[in-house]
Design an enzyme around this catalytic site. Structure first.
Site, PDB file in Angstrom:
ATOM      1  N   GLU A   1      -2.611   2.196   2.158  1.00 39.62           N
ATOM      2  CA  GLU A   1      -2.448   2.191   0.700  1.00 39.62           C
ATOM      3  C   GLU A   1      -2.816   3.564   0.165  1.00 39.62           C
ATOM      4  O   GLU A   1      -3.821   4.145   0.580  1.00 39.62           O
ATOM      5  CB  GLU A   1      -3.369   1.122   0.096  1.00 39.62           C
ATOM      6  CG  GLU A   1      -3.539   1.199  -1.408  1.00 39.62           C
ATOM      7  CD  GLU A   1      -4.797   0.510  -1.902  1.00 39.62           C
ATOM      8  OE1 GLU A   1      -5.327   0.937  -2.950  1.00 39.62           O
ATOM      9  OE2 GLU A   1      -5.251  -0.461  -1.265  1.00 39.62           O
TER      10      GLU A   1
ATOM     11  N   LYS B   1      -7.709  -9.141  -3.881  1.00 40.36           N
ATOM     12  CA  LYS B   1      -8.571  -8.037  -3.484  1.00 40.36           C
ATOM     13  C   LYS B   1      -9.940  -8.217  -4.135  1.00 40.36           C
ATOM     14  O   LYS B   1     -10.040  -8.245  -5.360  1.00 40.36           O
ATOM     15  CB  LYS B   1      -7.938  -6.716  -3.934  1.00 40.36           C
ATOM     16  CG  LYS B   1      -8.865  -5.511  -3.921  1.00 40.36           C
ATOM     17  CD  LYS B   1      -8.138  -4.296  -4.460  1.00 40.36           C
ATOM     18  CE  LYS B   1      -9.093  -3.182  -4.827  1.00 40.36           C
ATOM     19  NZ  LYS B   1      -8.385  -1.964  -5.252  1.00 40.36           N
TER      20      LYS B   1
END
Length: 200
Positions: free
Chosen positions: A44, A134
């Site tokens: 990411e 998350k």
């Protein structure tokens, strides 16, 4: 109604994800390559600056050549979603839960991984159809947070992000976290063997 169950397939059985924050283009590609060679398939990169966006574009091209996926991180607006899509991102990650960002990402064909830190946020995300979440900042939430959330929200699957490295990851994985996101640990030669051990 949105759906991000595809993260299950994206992460496969790999319990680690790499976050490459503010490294510039060349360093991002180098660290991403380290992660991939180690067996961490998903990386990411944030989209906060023009340099970040260029790094995402370069790393995404390299990842796709390997048949791997790259996400855009710190996505906090529909404009960030647009930049992520144009740069070749396969999914988006946010520090918090913003339903407009989630829906914009879904509409653009990218599953969204929103950040949560409270029972309220977990419940709202699940209501939106999101089962992968998350947990941020994981190092401050602590391992006990995940056990507490599992009781009322057994359908939620968590990615622990924030302050994670090879020394802390095992405890979070043991607490039921599905994936731990690491960053600077990938540039520490002492941590690389420990991260490799976590990958089995």
């Amino acid at each position: 109604m949105t759906d991000n169950s595809s993260f299950g397939e994206l992460f496969n059985d790999v319990p680690l994800m790499a976050i490459l924050r503010g490294m510039g283009v060349e360093r991002s590609l180098a660290v991403a390559t380290t992660a991939w060679d180690l067996g961490i398939e998903v990386v990411e990169l944030p989209v906060q600056t023009p340099t970040d966006v260029e790094a995402l574009r370069v790393v995404a091209d390299a990842a796709h050549a390997r048949g791997l996926s790259v996400g855009a991180g710190t996505v906090v607006s529909p404009e960030h979603v647009r930049l992520a899509k144009e740069s070749g991102a396969d999914f988006t990650v946010s520090p918090g839960f913003d339903v407009d960002v989630v829906r914009a990402s879904h509409a653009a064909g990218m599953p969204s991984l929103p950040g949560v830190a409270t029972g309220t946020e977990v419940q709202l995300a699940l209501k939106e159809g999101l089962t992968w979440l998350k947990a941020f900042p994981a190092s401050l939430l602590g391992t006990g947070w995940f056990g507490a959330m599992r009781g009322p929200f057994p359908q939620a699957t968590f990615v622990a992000t924030g302050g994670m490295d090879a020394s802390t990851a095992p405890a979070f994985l043991a607490a039921g976290v599905r994936v731990v996101a690491v960053g600077s640990a990938l540039e520490d030669p002492d941590q690389l063997p420990k991260l490799a051990a976590l990958l089995g």
